[in-house]
Design an enzyme around this catalytic site. Structure first.
Site, PDB file in Angstrom:
ATOM      1  N   GLU A  84       0.906  -1.167   0.218  1.00 34.23           N
ATOM      2  CA  GLU A  84      -0.035   0.207   0.039  1.00 34.23           C
ATOM      3  C   GLU A  84       1.095   1.168   0.047  1.00 34.23           C
ATOM      4  O   GLU A  84       0.365   2.362   0.195  1.00 34.23           O
ATOM      5  CB  GLU A  84      -0.930  -0.143   1.174  1.00 34.23           C
ATOM      6  CG  GLU A  84      -0.311  -0.053   2.408  1.00 34.23           C
ATOM      7  CD  GLU A  84      -1.387  -0.159   3.564  1.00 34.23           C
ATOM      8  OE1 GLU A  84      -2.227   0.846   3.797  1.00 34.23           O
ATOM      9  OE2 GLU A  84      -1.198  -1.122   4.179  1.00 34.23           O
ATOM     10  N   CYS A 116      -3.454  -3.125   4.806  1.00 36.54           N
ATOM     11  CA  CYS A 116      -2.515  -4.183   5.471  1.00 36.54           C
ATOM     12  C   CYS A 116      -3.178  -5.753   5.005  1.00 36.54           C
ATOM     13  O   CYS A 116      -2.260  -6.829   5.423  1.00 36.54           O
ATOM     14  CB  CYS A 116      -2.307  -4.331   6.792  1.00 36.54           C
ATOM     15  SG  CYS A 116      -1.868  -2.406   7.256  1.00 36.54           S
ATOM     16  N   HIS A 238      -2.244  -9.307  12.288  1.00 32.82           N
ATOM     17  CA  HIS A 238      -1.702  -7.962  11.871  1.00 32.82           C
ATOM     18  C   HIS A 238      -1.286  -7.273  12.973  1.00 32.82           C
ATOM     19  O   HIS A 238      -1.899  -7.141  13.786  1.00 32.82           O
ATOM     20  CB  HIS A 238      -2.856  -7.254  10.951  1.00 32.82           C
ATOM     21  CG  HIS A 238      -2.434  -5.959  10.839  1.00 32.82           C
ATOM     22  ND1 HIS A 238      -0.909  -5.701   9.955  1.00 32.82           N
ATOM     23  CD2 HIS A 238      -3.017  -4.693  10.938  1.00 32.82           C
ATOM     24  CE1 HIS A 238      -0.784  -4.287   9.975  1.00 32.82           C
ATOM     25  NE2 HIS A 238      -2.061  -3.653  10.449  1.00 32.82           N
TER      26      HIS A 238
HETATM   27  N1  CAA Z   1       2.684   3.633  30.693  1.00 33.07           N
HETATM   28  C1  CAA Z   1       2.087   2.530  29.903  1.00 33.07           C
HETATM   29  N2  CAA Z   1       1.078   2.728  29.452  1.00 33.07           N
HETATM   30  C2  CAA Z   1       0.860   3.975  28.748  1.00 33.07           C
HETATM   31  C3  CAA Z   1       1.600   5.294  29.301  1.00 33.07           C
HETATM   32  C4  CAA Z   1       2.468   5.036  30.191  1.00 33.07           C
HETATM   33  N3  CAA Z   1       3.344   5.871  30.793  1.00 33.07           N
HETATM   34  N4  CAA Z   1       0.997   6.311  28.681  1.00 33.07           N
HETATM   35  C5  CAA Z   1      -0.068   5.688  27.890  1.00 33.07           C
HETATM   36  N5  CAA Z   1      -0.110   4.380  28.135  1.00 33.07           N
HETATM   37  C6  CAA Z   1      -1.198   3.602  27.135  1.00 33.07           C
HETATM   38  C7  CAA Z   1      -2.595   4.250  27.111  1.00 33.07           C
HETATM   39  O1  CAA Z   1      -3.244   3.875  28.384  1.00 33.07           O
HETATM   40  C8  CAA Z   1      -3.242   3.182  26.015  1.00 33.07           C
HETATM   41  O2  CAA Z   1      -3.363   2.019  26.479  1.00 33.07           O
HETATM   42  P1  CAA Z   1      -5.069   1.424  26.141  1.00 33.07           P
HETATM   43  O3  CAA Z   1      -4.890   1.374  24.490  1.00 33.07           O
HETATM   44  O4  CAA Z   1      -4.552  -0.006  26.496  1.00 33.07           O
HETATM   45  O5  CAA Z   1      -5.818   2.259  26.670  1.00 33.07           O
HETATM   46  C9  CAA Z   1      -1.848   3.371  25.163  1.00 33.07           C
HETATM   47  O6  CAA Z   1      -0.711   3.475  26.014  1.00 33.07           O
HETATM   48  C10 CAA Z   1      -1.792   4.314  24.104  1.00 33.07           C
HETATM   49  O7  CAA Z   1      -1.992   5.507  24.650  1.00 33.07           O
HETATM   50  P2  CAA Z   1      -3.074   6.675  23.921  1.00 33.07           P
HETATM   51  O8  CAA Z   1      -4.385   5.980  23.527  1.00 33.07           O
HETATM   52  O9  CAA Z   1      -3.131   7.751  24.889  1.00 33.07           O
HETATM   53  O10 CAA Z   1      -2.114   6.713  22.589  1.00 33.07           O
HETATM   54  P3  CAA Z   1      -2.415   7.830  21.288  1.00 33.07           P
HETATM   55  O11 CAA Z   1      -3.633   8.186  21.298  1.00 33.07           O
HETATM   56  O12 CAA Z   1      -1.372   8.803  21.157  1.00 33.07           O
HETATM   57  O13 CAA Z   1      -2.171   6.706  20.201  1.00 33.07           O
HETATM   58  C11 CAA Z   1      -2.760   5.203  18.564  1.00 33.07           C
HETATM   59  C12 CAA Z   1      -2.687   5.413  19.805  1.00 33.07           C
HETATM   60  C13 CAA Z   1      -4.370   5.593  18.243  1.00 33.07           C
HETATM   61  C14 CAA Z   1      -3.124   3.666  18.344  1.00 33.07           C
HETATM   62  C15 CAA Z   1      -1.672   5.834  17.627  1.00 33.07           C
HETATM   63  O14 CAA Z   1      -0.718   4.540  17.936  1.00 33.07           O
HETATM   64  C16 CAA Z   1      -2.250   5.611  16.165  1.00 33.07           C
HETATM   65  O15 CAA Z   1      -3.073   6.377  15.640  1.00 33.07           O
HETATM   66  N6  CAA Z   1      -1.802   4.365  15.656  1.00 33.07           N
HETATM   67  C17 CAA Z   1      -2.056   4.517  14.021  1.00 33.07           C
HETATM   68  C18 CAA Z   1      -3.278   3.602  13.741  1.00 33.07           C
HETATM   69  C19 CAA Z   1      -3.287   2.258  13.895  1.00 33.07           C
HETATM   70  O16 CAA Z   1      -2.402   1.504  14.192  1.00 33.07           O
HETATM   71  N7  CAA Z   1      -4.492   1.415  14.337  1.00 33.07           N
HETATM   72  C20 CAA Z   1      -4.445   0.392  14.618  1.00 33.07           C
HETATM   73  C21 CAA Z   1      -5.726  -0.407  13.801  1.00 33.07           C
HETATM   74  S1  CAA Z   1      -5.662  -0.007  12.211  1.00 33.07           S
HETATM   75  C22 CAA Z   1      -4.568  -1.082  11.469  1.00 33.07           C
HETATM   76  O17 CAA Z   1      -4.193  -2.004  12.011  1.00 33.07           O
HETATM   77  C23 CAA Z   1      -4.062  -0.848   9.945  1.00 33.07           C
HETATM   78  C24 CAA Z   1      -2.738  -0.525  10.277  1.00 33.07           C
HETATM   79  O18 CAA Z   1      -1.834  -1.074   9.984  1.00 33.07           O
HETATM   80  C25 CAA Z   1      -2.558   0.980  10.517  1.00 33.07           C
END
Ligand code: CAA
Length: 393
Positions: A84, A116, A238
């Protein structure tokens, strides 16, 4: 006896540099545990300027072709590259790879895309081709460079890799089961419009769509005669980040009301994380990076069934399964994988940002030559006349 169709050999490649997420946490002035624990990632691979999806795909595939004799090479009549993050809207990455591998002329070459999920679509296609003619082999390469905007929530989940899989009726590693579970829904959880080099994502929503799609595909797999949850030695998901797979697996275990203990459920996925934690998201390659980690890192898996949950945003999911063959341990390339990962050059924050976002990509036909940097077997040498020129090193 029905013919077994499965995986006969594999190859793996990733960017030649590596970035430690502790440096991103330092830049953002947050705890690095958000990454190591919160999303389950430590590092990600970074490509040098002369590496891209073509050079990575060719590097992974050439590991397989270099082990084949001329008659076996002639039996490859299809080369599928799933990506992709392709480099052209018309010409397939597979055609570039075909030339770099110096395969014979009578090969069907094409590119596959559905986020993916693309690599799995390639494998399903390969099985159909081989079912029609058991003498043919199909080379399937899953490859991606994952790019999100700097300072976006997706930035820590970047990475890149290529996994090449040789599919045939003489498998040595895995034999596919017949049952497949499918689920599709029109979702805008992650996408990349043509004018953008980086993906857009609705991060929290994407997690929910991923999980829902896995459950729906699992139910379809069960309806089509699939194995029971408890029968599997391991599950490969994945892995956009490893915690995503852990979340999905825990949710699936509740969905099927398994009687396995919580540690037993965790043990079904943990070995698939070892390489992805330090490679990052390689989009369509990531589930197969997980498979390599599982095969290379586990105790004897002979005759054990493995389940796969292949998710691609947008959103498609396929659940399928395979049995590990007794011969598999003699066909692993563990040292090579570990060498590839271990030899990556660590880069600091500024170098990572420059490599990831200022890479050669002229949009006005300007000619540029690209300095040799990659230790890999193929490189992007020049972009001129709106064409990318690749060479063997
Ligand atoms: N110690 C331990 N854990 C901590 C922490 C700390 N100090 N600070 C935060 N965390 C944890 C949070 O509690 C959270 O855990 P949970 O999900 O279990 O609640 C985790 O860390 C992530 O924290 P946030 O939710 O605050 O993080 P974020 O909003 O900045 O980003 C995300 C998370 C949205 C997944 C981001 O990484 C993202 O946008 N990623 C890209 C999208 C993605 O990968 N999506 C997955 C499904 S789509 C897919 O699979 C296709 C693909 O390849 C993209």
């Amino acid at each position: 006896m029905t013919t077994q169709i499965g995986i006969e050999d594999y190859g793996f490649a990733t960017g030649s540099k590596v970035f430690d997420l502790s440096l991103l946490a330092e830049h953002q002035q947050i705890s690095q545990e958000k990454y190591t624990i919160g999303i389950g990632q430590e590092k990600f691979s970074v490509p040098s300027y002369d590496e891209d999806v073509v050079t990575l795909a060719a590097a992974a595939a050439s590991q397989i072709t270099s082990r084949m004799d001329p008659a076996q090479l002639d039996s490859i009549r299809t080369l599928i590259v799933a990506t992709e993050s392709g480099i052209d809207q018309s010409k397939a990455v597979a055609v570039y790879v075909h030339r770099l591998l110096e395969l014979h002329r009578n090969v069907r070459c094409f590119e596959v895309k559905q986020a993916c999920y693309g690599g799995t679509a390639g494998l399903a296609t390969a099985q159909g081709i081989i079912a029609r003619n058991n003498d043919e082999r199909v080379l399937v390469v899953a490859v991606d460079v994952a790019r999100y905007d700097a300072d976006s929530s997706g930035e820590p989940t970047q990475g890149n890799a290529a996994v090449a899989l040789l599919v045939s009726a003489t498998p040595t590693l895995l034999a596919f089961d017949h049952a497949q579970g499918l689920a599709v829904t029109d979702a805008m959880d992650f996408w990349r419009p043509n004018h953008r080099t980086t993906a857009l994502v609705d991060g929290r929503a994407s997690i929910q769509v991923y999980i829902q799609q896995v459950l729906t595909a699992w139910d379809d797999y069960a309806r089509h005669g699939g194995r029971q949850f408890e029968d599997f030695a391991a599950f490969c998901y994945h892995q956009p980040f490893t915690k995503m797979a852990a979340k999905a697996h825990q949710r699936l275990s509740r969905h099927v009301s398994t009687e396995l203990s919580a540690p037993a459920v965790t043990a079904q996925i943990d070995p698939t994380f070892v390489y992805n934690r330090v490679v990052g998201n390689s989009y369509t390659a990531s589930m197969y990076v997980g498979l390599i980690g599982l095969l290379e890192g586990s105790n004897d898996l002979s005759n054990k069934p493995i389940a796969f949950a292949s998710y691609g945003s947008g959103a498609m999911c396929e659940v399928f399964s395979a049995v590990v063959l007794p011969s598999y341990a003699d066909h692993l390339h563990t040292e090579r994988t570990q060498h590839t990962l271990g030899q990556r050059e660590p880069v600091d924050f500024q170098s990572y940002r420059r490599l990831y976002y200022d890479y050669p990509n002229p949009t006005d036909g300007t000619a540029i030559t690209i300095a040799r940097e990659t230790p890999g077997p193929f490189r992007l040498a020049e972009i001129s006349d709106n064409q990318r020129h690749y060479e063997a090193c």
